[in-house]
Write an enzyme that holds these catalytic residues in place. Structure first.
Site, PDB file in Angstrom:
ATOM      1  N   GLY A  65      16.097  -4.982  23.389  1.00 31.27           N
ATOM      2  CA  GLY A  65      16.303  -3.620  23.866  1.00 31.27           C
ATOM      3  C   GLY A  65      14.983  -2.953  24.221  1.00 31.27           C
ATOM      4  N   SER A  81      14.357 -11.482  24.468  1.00 37.16           N
ATOM      5  CA  SER A  81      13.971 -10.222  25.087  1.00 37.16           C
ATOM      6  C   SER A  81      12.956  -9.462  24.213  1.00 37.16           C
ATOM      7  CB  SER A  81      15.228  -9.395  25.375  1.00 37.16           C
ATOM      8  OG  SER A  81      14.960  -8.356  26.277  1.00 37.16           O
ATOM      9  N   TYR A  82      13.254  -8.209  23.836  1.00 45.84           N
ATOM     10  CA  TYR A  82      12.310  -7.462  23.008  1.00 45.84           C
ATOM     11  C   TYR A  82      12.221  -8.035  21.594  1.00 45.84           C
ATOM     12  CZ  TYR A  82       9.385  -3.592  21.541  1.00 45.84           C
ATOM     13  OH  TYR A  82       8.328  -2.850  21.076  1.00 45.84           O
ATOM     14  N   ASP A  97      15.659 -15.767  35.305  1.00 45.20           N
ATOM     15  CA  ASP A  97      15.545 -14.384  34.842  1.00 45.20           C
ATOM     16  C   ASP A  97      14.375 -13.740  35.564  1.00 45.20           C
ATOM     17  OD1 ASP A  97      15.416 -11.986  33.427  1.00 45.20           O
ATOM     18  OD2 ASP A  97      14.423 -12.882  31.695  1.00 45.20           O
ATOM     19  N   HIS A 105      18.530 -14.240  31.714  1.00 39.11           N
ATOM     20  CA  HIS A 105      17.901 -13.584  30.567  1.00 39.11           C
ATOM     21  C   HIS A 105      18.570 -13.986  29.255  1.00 39.11           C
ATOM     22  CE1 HIS A 105      15.201 -10.561  28.996  1.00 39.11           C
ATOM     23  NE2 HIS A 105      16.189  -9.930  28.379  1.00 39.11           N
TER      24      HIS A 105
END
Length: 517
Positions: A127, A223-224, A415, A468
């Site tokens: 996020g 991701s984060y 991605d 992703h």
């Protein structure tokens, strides 16, 4: 679709129109995109210093709360619309602070076989502020996927609980079902506090599930979570060393399409888009004037012009899978469409949102909404601030390697948000000697990606034709990757793949001979 958190609503520096078209995982990538831009603003208020173990603002050395009987209370008999399974699953809250009324929600699935021996694997989504239940569990590597009716589930035959006992965590507080009765907590979220919360959660969860206390433990995410995972590993190592004993038996970390280093992440994104004929050469040349370093406070007019032009170039595609189809009808269906694990439904996000907001589903999950003041959303709309985010996580990756942990980084190669180009640039900054040169890896006789191994036990692997959310787009290849990571074995190279094919050939011949005899 959930609202974007108010702490990013006013940010418009770059690529705001990247995220007009939303498909699978769109909200997670969207939040990350906005967050990237906030970090580039000189007045973002984000601490760009390196992560430190001290200064969490959360006490990580407190004794665990009593957990007697809570494991059985958390047992999920069956989820609504669920196919029959032979493994156990659990869901519930783990209290972090009784005074503040802070608790994190988890969902846990035991391994489908050998649960008493296979390792414990934690999965974190990014996020920042997005749910591992919404994405990891329900759209990527969990045992079920949601049908188009938003009411029933079907089996994910490539679930990662074929390889491990898998724990999904909604973190930090304010994400998904995780909550705090002290609303000011939602204003204080950040990397340090998230690492501290996750650590306190684990210590208490292991008291609730003591059979995993000495089990090999691995942390994974995407991701984060490129920040979350190494920071949690750092916190675990810090407390293990401080206490001079193994509190949590951490063995390795795995991150995919991960935010690692701001400068190379941003440059790599633009270079990837330019090399894939998505943004124009003119825009790419203008974007070379951008300063993505952590001390940048303003950008040149050329950079602004390049970002505006590039945003128009990619307006109608998905940035987090540049070849993915779009969702044109997000309505639920009266009768479920035939679910497919290998052909991703671009509207599946909407099915998950509907399913997890059903009262009977929340009851089965033991997600007590009387504790919440808001509807469940896949990405938080109550977190109103993010206090710290280092510009690079590379020192923590190096720390994990120096501590003897297994470190793998994987990247879906289509991605465009946290691109394979970005990840390669970030790894190159580490200047690591190559142990095993770049080569393809295989599954079922096909090239599944490419890999390179570095001295210090760092493995980099691409996953071919994955966006992703790698386990969503390439579930079989993702399962193969996690099995090899957990086993500590190299990804299958050309020779090994040929050997496997010969074994299959002999097995086929044997069956023919048996039938003749």
């Amino acid at each position: 679709m959930g609202k974007i958190p108010c702490w990013v609503c006013s940010l418009s520096f770059l690529f705001l129109s990247f995220f007009v078209i939303e498909i699978l995982g769109g909200q997670q990538a969207k939040v990350l995109g906005h967050f990237y831009k906030s970090k580039l603003k000189g007045n973002s208020g984000i601490d760009k210093s390196l992560f430190q173990a001290k200064g969490h603002g959360i006490k990580t050395t407190q004794k665990p709360y009593p957990q007697d009987g809570l494991k059985e209370e958390d047992r999920i008999v069956s989820l609504p619309g669920q196919p029959q399974v032979k493994f156990s699953q659990y869901g519930g809250f783990v209290t972090l602070n009784e005074t503040a009324g802070r608790a994190l929600y988890y969902y846990f699935v035991e391994a489908q076989h050998s649960k008493d021996y296979l390792p414990l694997l934690l999965w974190l989504n990014g996020g920042p502020g997005c749910s591992s239940l919404a994405y990891g569990a329900m759209q990527e590597l969990g045992p079920f996927r949601v049908h188009s009716d938003g009411k029933t589930l079907y089996t994910n035959r490539f679930s990662w609980n074929h390889a491990a006992n898998v724990l999904f965590l909604e973190s930090p507080v304010g994400v998904g079902f995780s909550y705090s009765n002290t609303t000011s907590d939602y204003d204080k979220s950040g990397d340090r506090s998230t690492a501290a919360e996750n650590y306190v959660f684990l210590v208490n969860w292991l008291e609730r599930f003591p059979e995993y206390k000495n089990r090999d433990f691995y942390i994974s995410g995407e991701s984060y979570a490129g920040h979350y995972v190494p920071q949690l590993a750092h916190t675990i190592l810090y407390h293990n060393n401080k206490s001079n004993k193994t509190i949590i038996n951490l063995k390795g970390i795995l991150v995919g399409n991960a935010v690692i280093n701001d400068d190379t992440d941003q440059r790599g994104m633009y270079d990837f888009l330019a090399s894939h004929a998505i943004i124009s050469d003119h825009a790419a040349n203008l974007l070379k004037q951008c300063d993505f370093s952590s001390n940048a406070t303003t950008q040149s007019s050329e950079c602004d012009a390049g970002s505006e032009e590039a945003s128009k170039d990619i307006l109608y595609i998905s940035i987090y899978n540049i070849y993915a189809p779009s969702c044109f009808n997000s309505n639920l269906t009266a009768q479920p469409k035939k679910g497919s694990i290998v052909a991703v439904d671009p509207c599946s996000y909407n099915y998950v949102h509907a399913y997890l907001n059903r009262p009977e589903v929340q009851k089965a999950l033991h997600a007590n909404l009387t504790k919440l003041t808001h509807e469940w959303e896949p990405c938080s709309n109550v977190i109103t601030g993010w206090s710290d985010s280092p510009s690079t996580i590379i020192p923590l990756l190096q720390e994990s390697m120096a501590s003897g942990l297994r470190v793998w980084i994987f990247s879906g190669d289509i991605d465009g948000l946290v691109s394979v180009t970005s990840t390669k640039y970030s790894i190159n900054k580490m200047n690591l000697p190559v142990k095993t040169a770049w080569h393809p890896w295989f599954l079922n006789g096909e090239v599944s990606g490419y890999t390179e191994v570095y001295k210090g036990d760092l493995t980099f692997a691409t996953v071919r034709e994955a966006g992703h959310q790698v386990p969503s787009y390439q579930p079989a290849r993702a399962l193969s990757l996690i099995k090899h990571f957990l086993d500590g074995t190299p990804l299958p190279d050309t020779k090994r793949s040929k050997a496997e094919n010969l074994v299959k050939l002999f097995q086929t011949l044997q069956k023919i001979l048996d039938s003749v005899i």
